[in-house]
Motif scaffolding. Structure first.
Motif, short mmCIF file in Angstrom:
data_model
loop_
_atom_site.label_atom_id
_atom_site.label_comp_id
_atom_site.label_asym_id
_atom_site.label_seq_id
_atom_site.Cartn_x
_atom_site.Cartn_y
_atom_site.Cartn_z
N THR B 190 -12.52 -2.02 -17.24
CA THR B 190 -13.37 -2.76 -16.31
C THR B 190 -12.55 -3.67 -15.39
OG1 THR B 190 -13.67 -4.42 -18.03
CG2 THR B 190 -15.42 -2.77 -17.77
N HIS B 191 -11.22 -3.63 -15.53
CA HIS B 191 -10.37 -4.44 -14.67
C HIS B 191 -10.02 -3.70 -13.39
CE1 HIS B 191 -6.23 -6.11 -13.60
NE2 HIS B 191 -7.08 -7.06 -13.31
N ALA B 192 -9.24 -2.59 -13.52
CA ALA B 192 -8.85 -1.84 -12.33
C ALA B 192 -9.01 -0.34 -12.49
CB ALA B 192 -7.40 -2.17 -11.94
N GLY B 193 -9.70 0.10 -13.55
CA GLY B 193 -10.07 1.51 -13.63
C GLY B 193 -9.12 2.43 -14.37
N CYS B 194 -8.04 1.93 -14.96
CA CYS B 194 -7.13 2.81 -15.70
C CYS B 194 -7.79 3.25 -17.01
CB CYS B 194 -5.85 2.08 -16.07
SG CYS B 194 -4.82 1.66 -14.68
N PRO B 195 -7.40 4.40 -17.56
CA PRO B 195 -7.91 4.79 -18.88
C PRO B 195 -7.31 3.86 -19.94
CG PRO B 195 -6.79 6.63 -17.79
CD PRO B 195 -6.51 5.42 -16.99
N VAL B 196 -8.19 3.30 -20.79
CA VAL B 196 -7.73 2.37 -21.83
C VAL B 196 -7.24 3.20 -22.99
CG1 VAL B 196 -8.39 0.45 -23.30
CG2 VAL B 196 -9.46 0.72 -21.07
N ALA B 197 -5.98 3.58 -22.96
CA ALA B 197 -5.52 4.64 -23.84
C ALA B 197 -4.85 4.17 -25.12
CB ALA B 197 -4.56 5.54 -23.07
N ALA B 214 -6.98 -6.57 -23.30
CA ALA B 214 -7.27 -6.17 -24.67
C ALA B 214 -8.75 -6.34 -24.94
CB ALA B 214 -6.45 -7.02 -25.64
N PHE B 215 -9.36 -5.36 -25.62
CA PHE B 215 -10.80 -5.39 -25.89
C PHE B 215 -11.01 -5.31 -27.40
CE2 PHE B 215 -12.01 -4.79 -21.50
CZ PHE B 215 -10.95 -4.08 -20.95
N PRO B 223 -13.58 -8.48 -23.75
CA PRO B 223 -12.17 -8.72 -23.41
C PRO B 223 -11.66 -9.98 -24.09
CG PRO B 223 -13.59 -9.25 -21.55
CD PRO B 223 -14.48 -8.72 -22.61
N VAL B 224 -10.55 -9.88 -24.81
CA VAL B 224 -10.01 -11.03 -25.53
C VAL B 224 -8.68 -11.51 -24.96
CG1 VAL B 224 -11.18 -10.55 -27.68
CG2 VAL B 224 -8.95 -9.52 -27.26
N SER B 225 -8.05 -10.72 -24.12
CA SER B 225 -6.77 -11.12 -23.54
C SER B 225 -6.57 -10.35 -22.26
CB SER B 225 -5.64 -10.84 -24.53
OG SER B 225 -4.39 -11.00 -23.91
N GLY B 226 -5.77 -10.90 -21.36
CA GLY B 226 -5.48 -10.18 -20.12
C GLY B 226 -6.55 -10.42 -19.07
N PRO B 227 -6.43 -9.73 -17.95
CA PRO B 227 -7.26 -10.04 -16.79
C PRO B 227 -8.66 -9.42 -16.76
CG PRO B 227 -5.61 -8.40 -16.23
CD PRO B 227 -5.34 -8.77 -17.64
N ALA B 228 -9.04 -8.57 -17.69
CA ALA B 228 -10.39 -7.98 -17.62
C ALA B 228 -11.43 -9.05 -17.91
CB ALA B 228 -10.53 -6.83 -18.61
N ALA B 229 -12.57 -8.97 -17.23
CA ALA B 229 -13.59 -10.01 -17.38
C ALA B 229 -14.88 -9.50 -18.00
CB ALA B 229 -13.91 -10.61 -16.02
N ARG B 230 -15.05 -8.19 -18.09
CA ARG B 230 -16.33 -7.64 -18.57
C ARG B 230 -16.02 -6.70 -19.73
NH1 ARG B 230 -19.43 -3.36 -16.95
NH2 ARG B 230 -18.04 -2.78 -15.24
#
Lengths: 457, 264
Positions: B190-197, B214-215, B223-230
């Motif tokens: 949900t940050h920039a669209g990369c596959p969360v692999a 990190a989710f 989201p618990v760390s990093g720039p993702a907000a949703r």
């Protein structure tokens, strides 16, 4: 001699002999740092020649095709024509890999040369009146070159560059109001769209190069017309230019530099592998390479995205996503400061005068400190762009590194700016101290004259 | 010839020799580094030749030029001042006409931008749905359906709706974080669209390789760390009586990064 006959033949038709006569005796100040812009220009020449070759060899279509070629791990796999074409250039066309690698290396070196050249201009104050126009053209060239490089390495449609393109599109549609429309118009719909590689080809090969060539032309024409700046020294005033004549001295040195740049780029293209797209694989939205880093000149932007705050701003039922702040606002503010610097400095120094003599960096401590602060800010972002790699090397959790870098982003520029300011002031103080000098053991006082020697006071 | 001239001559000969080596080896189909070495050698010889010629053979010379004065000569400026903004300037004299000209020019300019609209589909209505529907089985990339007992403890599996393996927005991760828990979340960050692999098994976290968001899988992939907000949207799943995993609807939120028009 042929050249003489040619010029005279053309003079009969263009009446340009006076211009040529004046040009031959044009003075080019001799300092090694004045050649940095030329290094960039010669890198661009290599880019043009290798790029034209690649333009003929490359097929930018996004249509799917099945690969049957010498690279066994991908044999029989379905991929875009653009990717298959890049494989063919690299692994089947004789000399293709040399030209592709030279092109990619030349792009990286081109950007580095532009940045170092811009640093020279900044730290010596060459952007001051009357050269604000060329500063603006120059910063524009930096941005155009970054964009040209990004679109260029995204053409092969490989896993690494495709991921970067996906991120760039996410940044694009994060712009409030118009972001989604921009995505629709530029990509042709929602990501991914197969016709996009063809559009990227047009942008990179025609649009960007047209703009860059035009900007370089204007940049050099203005430089020629205004004449080069020079450092202070014996015989050098604000009303003259002293240096080597264009012909034969400067021309030969310049051609030598041309050969050197081409030679170094050929050596890099031959002996140092870069962008081995066959190892990355074709782009596919459900797979990703890890670790994933863009080319160095986009690294600061990726670093900004990693360090960016996780803010989800909701306004009137609409979202401004977290990538907007590091991806759009930060570069916008940063480059506005860079663009506006000549005018900021004029305002702060209340200096409307024309300057033709260069400063030594320590002559203007606060400018040098501000420049160092801006550069170290970008450097921290650049390091952040590889934070997963550094976390692995240092064997620390990436979250710890993330928070350390977020703090460094503010502390490092502040500290480096202050230290630079102090160093510059120290250097200035020492130089002033070296004014009239008394010969030790005597009462003879010597004063430095403008020819570089000493007179007895 | 003097010594510098010998150096230049030797270097120029080297350049010619390297070029010939390049051409011959290229035509013979030699490996890349064999013929490329020739061109590299040729260029470096040329550098040495020209540099030596410039610095040691051509006599040093210094020229001086006088700089022109800025601004340009006064008479020209006066005439320009008259042409623009003076009483004889038609744009200054006819104020209403000038304003209408700006209006017309502006309208024409904006109108000419409209053909750009044909480059892509309208973003409205936003395509909020993926191809996931109630009852569709979860399949792997190769199309084989997934059984609940085929997902070992601590592993993740990339899945698609049956029959829609090409819908990249529908890509999802089937995860078994605990021996008795099976969950499914969108793979599009949900940050920039990369596959969360990447999956951190001991921490029960999905990690996106691009910007290290990190989710927390056990907490609805918040989201618990990093720039993702949703959080990553969840796919409701159930295990069919025959053991295959099926979806019971579409994702419970928009997939991928947010934007102005995407539903909140």
């Amino acid at each position: 001699m042929i050249v003489r006959r040619l010029i005279l033949w053309l003079d009969d038709r263009l009446a340009w002999a006076p211009f040529i006569q004046h040009a031959l005796r044009k003075a080019f100040p001799d300092h090694w740092s004045f050649m940095l812009g030329e290094v960039a220009a010669y890198c661009y020449m290599v880019l043009l020649f290798t790029g034209i070759w690649l333009g003929f060899a490359f097929d930018p279509s996004g249509t799917q095709t099945v690969y049957h070629g010498p690279y066994a791990p991908l044999d029989g796999k379905q991929m875009s024509t653009a990717y298959a074409s890049t494989l063919a250039i690299s692994l089947e066309m004789r000399g293709g890999l040399l030209i592709r690698q030279m092109h990619h290396w030349a792009a990286n070196v081109f950007l580095a040369a532009i940045v170092i050249h811009a640093m020279r201009i900044f730290f010596t104050g060459a952007f001051r009146k009357p050269r604000e126009i060329n500063w603006i053209i120059g910063v524009t060239l930096l941005l155009l070159a970054m964009f040209a490089g990004f679109t260029g390495y995204s053409l092969p449609d490989d896993m690494l560059s495709g991921t970067g393109l996906r991120i760039a599109v996410s940044i694009l549609y994060s712009i409030p109001f118009v972001g989604d429309w921009l995505e629709s118009i530029i990509i042709g719909g929602q990501w991914p769209q197969s016709q996009f590689t063809g559009r990227l080809f047009f942008v990179h090969v025609f649009l960007m190069q047209g703009l860059i060539i035009g900007a370089i032309g204007a940049h050099m024409a203005i430089l020629w017309h205004q004449k080069h700046t020079q450092f202070k020294g014996p015989g050098r005033t604000a009303h003259n230019v002293v240096g080597s004549p264009l012909w034969p001295n400067y021309a030969f040195k310049s051609f030598a530099l041309n050969a050197a740049v081409a030679g170094v780029l050929a050596a890099l293209g031959t002996f140092v592998e870069i962008n081995p797209i066959w190892q990355y694989g074709y782009y596919d939205p459900q797979h990703v390479a890890s670790p994933a880093q863009p080319d160095w000149y986009v690294g600061w932007l990726d670093g900004a995205l990693r360090l960016g705050p996780n803010w989800n701003v909701v306004l009137w039922g609409h979202t401004i996503p977290p990538v907007f702040w590091p991806g759009i606002m930060l570069p916008a503010i940063y480059f506005t400061i860079v663009y506006a610097w000549p005018f900021i400095e004029r305002l702060l120094r209340r200096d409307d005068a024309r300057h033709e003599l260069l400063d030594a960096p320590h002559d203007v401590p606060w400018r040098t400190a501000a420049g160092v602060a801006m550069l170290s800010f970008a450097a921290v972002l650049e390091i952040a762009g590889g934070d997963d790699v550094f976390a692995y090397w240092l064997q620390i959790p990436v979250e710890s590194l993330l928070w350390s870098l977020r703090m460094c982003l503010w502390i490092v520029p502040l500290l480096s700016g202050l230290i630079t300011y102090w160093i510059c002031n120290e250097l200035r103080a020492r130089r002033i101290e070296r004014g009239p000098e008394t010969v030790p053991g005597t009462s003879v006082v010597l004063v430095r004259n403008d020819r570089g020697g000493y007179d007895i006071s | 010839m003097s010594r510098p001239e010998w150096i230049v001559s030797l270097a120029l000969t080297g350049c010619a020799a390297g070029s010939i080596e390049f051409a011959v080896m290229f035509s013979l189909g030699a490996p890349l580094r064999v013929f490329c070495a020739g061109i590299v050698f040729a260029l470096l010889c040329l550098t040495v030749a020209l540099a030596a010629w410039a610095n040691s053979v051509i006599p040093e010379e210094e020229v001086r030029e006088e700089r022109s004065s800025y601004p340009g000569p006064g008479g020209a400026r006066a005439e320009i001042a008259e042409a623009f903004g003076g009483p004889r300037d038609p744009l200054t004299r006819h104020v209403t006409l000038r304003r209408l000209l700006i209006l017309a020019g502006g309208a024409l300019g904006v109108a000419l931008l409209f053909p750009l609209r044909s480059f892509g589909r309208s973003p409205f209505p936003y395509r909020a749905r993926t191809s996931w529907r109630d009852g569709l089985r979860l399949v792997r990339e190769d199309g084989t359906p997934v059984r609940a007992d085929g997902v070992p403890y601590g592993s993740i599996l990339t899945v698609f709706p049956e029959g829609h393996v090409d819908d990249s927005l529908a890509q999802a991760l089937l995860i078994r974080p605990l021996p008795t828990t099976l969950v499914c979340y969108s793979k599009v960050c949900t940050h920039a669209g990369c596959p969360v692999a990447l999956y951190r098994r001991e921490a029960y976290e999905l990690l996106c390789p691009c910007h290290q968001s990190a989710f927390a899988v056990l907490d609805g992939c918040a989201p618990v760390s990093g720039p993702a907000a949703r959080p990553l949207p969840a796919l409701p799943i159930s295990v069919h009586s025959d053991g295959f995993v099926v979806a019971t609807g579409d994702f419970n939120g928009p997939v991928g990064p947010d934007s102005w028009v995407r539903p909140v």
